[in-house]
Write an enzyme that holds these catalytic residues in place. Structure first.
Site, PDB file in Angstrom:
ATOM      1  N   LYS A   1     116.236  50.684  67.802  1.00 46.74           N
ATOM      2  CA  LYS A   1     117.234  50.569  68.876  1.00 46.74           C
ATOM      3  C   LYS A   1     116.629  50.853  70.256  1.00 46.74           C
ATOM      4  CE  LYS A   1     120.075  53.596  67.160  1.00 46.74           C
ATOM      5  NZ  LYS A   1     119.345  54.028  65.967  1.00 46.74           N
TER       6      LYS A   1
ATOM      7  N   ARG B   1     128.839  56.808  67.465  1.00 44.41           N
ATOM      8  CA  ARG B   1     128.287  57.220  66.171  1.00 44.41           C
ATOM      9  C   ARG B   1     129.363  57.530  65.144  1.00 44.41           C
ATOM     10  NH1 ARG B   1     122.509  59.951  66.648  1.00 44.41           N
ATOM     11  NH2 ARG B   1     121.811  58.820  68.470  1.00 44.41           N
TER      12      ARG B   1
ATOM     13  N   ARG C   1     106.499  58.263  64.570  1.00 45.61           N
ATOM     14  CA  ARG C   1     106.953  58.654  65.904  1.00 45.61           C
ATOM     15  C   ARG C   1     106.750  60.154  66.113  1.00 45.61           C
ATOM     16  NH1 ARG C   1     113.086  57.449  67.637  1.00 45.61           N
ATOM     17  NH2 ARG C   1     113.522  59.345  66.462  1.00 45.61           N
TER      18      ARG C   1
ATOM     19  N   ARG D   1     108.326  64.925  68.334  1.00 44.83           N
ATOM     20  CA  ARG D   1     109.759  65.246  68.338  1.00 44.83           C
ATOM     21  C   ARG D   1     110.125  66.091  67.125  1.00 44.83           C
ATOM     22  NH1 ARG D   1     113.273  60.039  69.857  1.00 44.83           N
ATOM     23  NH2 ARG D   1     114.691  61.236  68.568  1.00 44.83           N
TER      24      ARG D   1
ATOM     25  N   ARG E   1     119.381  62.977  58.682  1.00 45.33           N
ATOM     26  CA  ARG E   1     119.888  62.062  59.707  1.00 45.33           C
ATOM     27  C   ARG E   1     120.283  60.715  59.092  1.00 45.33           C
ATOM     28  NH1 ARG E   1     115.488  61.534  63.955  1.00 45.33           N
ATOM     29  NH2 ARG E   1     117.002  60.225  65.011  1.00 45.33           N
TER      30      ARG E   1
END
Length: 192
Positions: free
Chosen positions: A14, A88, A127, A133, A144
């Protein structure tokens, strides 16, 4: 006003596709994840609340996210948004529709990036190694994805019923995904 929902699970691309869409269509990017990370970095009250949920891979409560989004709609010069990571939940989708309706606007299209769970995990772990992160650790990633399936995926049905949701194979190359996303926007948007 062209308002695009870019939808999909964490790691579906996204953010990558949003960057390309805002340039291609001259739109504003609205990423609740980016906004929340900024609030967390600045240690604002909203950031402290959000941090509590994000650390566990859970969704930030609807009322917090909705109030944050409402502030962004005050700019009258904006031509439209690419919504990345919002709504969401179905209550957020309904609140967004009502917010837009009150301004004589609408969601024009939802483009859904579909990616296999194994690929999502691979992308998010990659990532994490690049960006560092905290929300991209394996146990948080798995939670998640589970939260997405249980709480966020029903948003797709909400927009399918409105005839606004279109699916794109997110397993293709970045350029192929972008081509398919633009095709759907150019041919099926309710606002063009």
């Amino acid at each position: 006003m062209l308002n695009i929902l870019l939808f999909g699970p964490p790691g579906s691309g996204k953010g990558t596709q949003s960057k390309r869409l805002i340039q291609h269509y001259n739109l504003n990017h609205l990423s609740t994840g980016d906004i929340l990370r900024k609030e967390i970095a600045e240690q604002t009250p909203l950031g402290r609340i959000a941090q509590h949920y994000i650390d566990k891979g859970e969704l930030v409560p609807d009322e917090v996210v909705i109030s944050m989004i409402e502030e962004l709609f005050e700019d009258k010069a904006i031509k439209g948004f690419v919504f990345d990571g919002f709504p969401r939940t179905v209550p957020q989708a309904k609140a967004l529709d009502n917010m837009l309706l009150g301004r004589n606007k609408t969601i024009c299209i939802m483009v859904v990036l579909e990616v296999d769970k194994e690929e999502l995990i691979k992308r998010l772990l990659n990532r994490a190694s690049i960006e560092g992160r905290k929300d991209d650790e394996l146990h948080i990633i798995e939670n998640r994805i589970k939260v997405y399936q249980n709480q966020t995926a029903p948003v797709l049905d909400y927009y399918l019923k409105q005839g606004k949701a279109f699916k794109v194979n997110g397993m293709q190359t970045e350029d192929e995904v972008f081509k398919d996303v633009c095709y759907n926007i150019d041919n099926f948007s309710k606002c063009l």
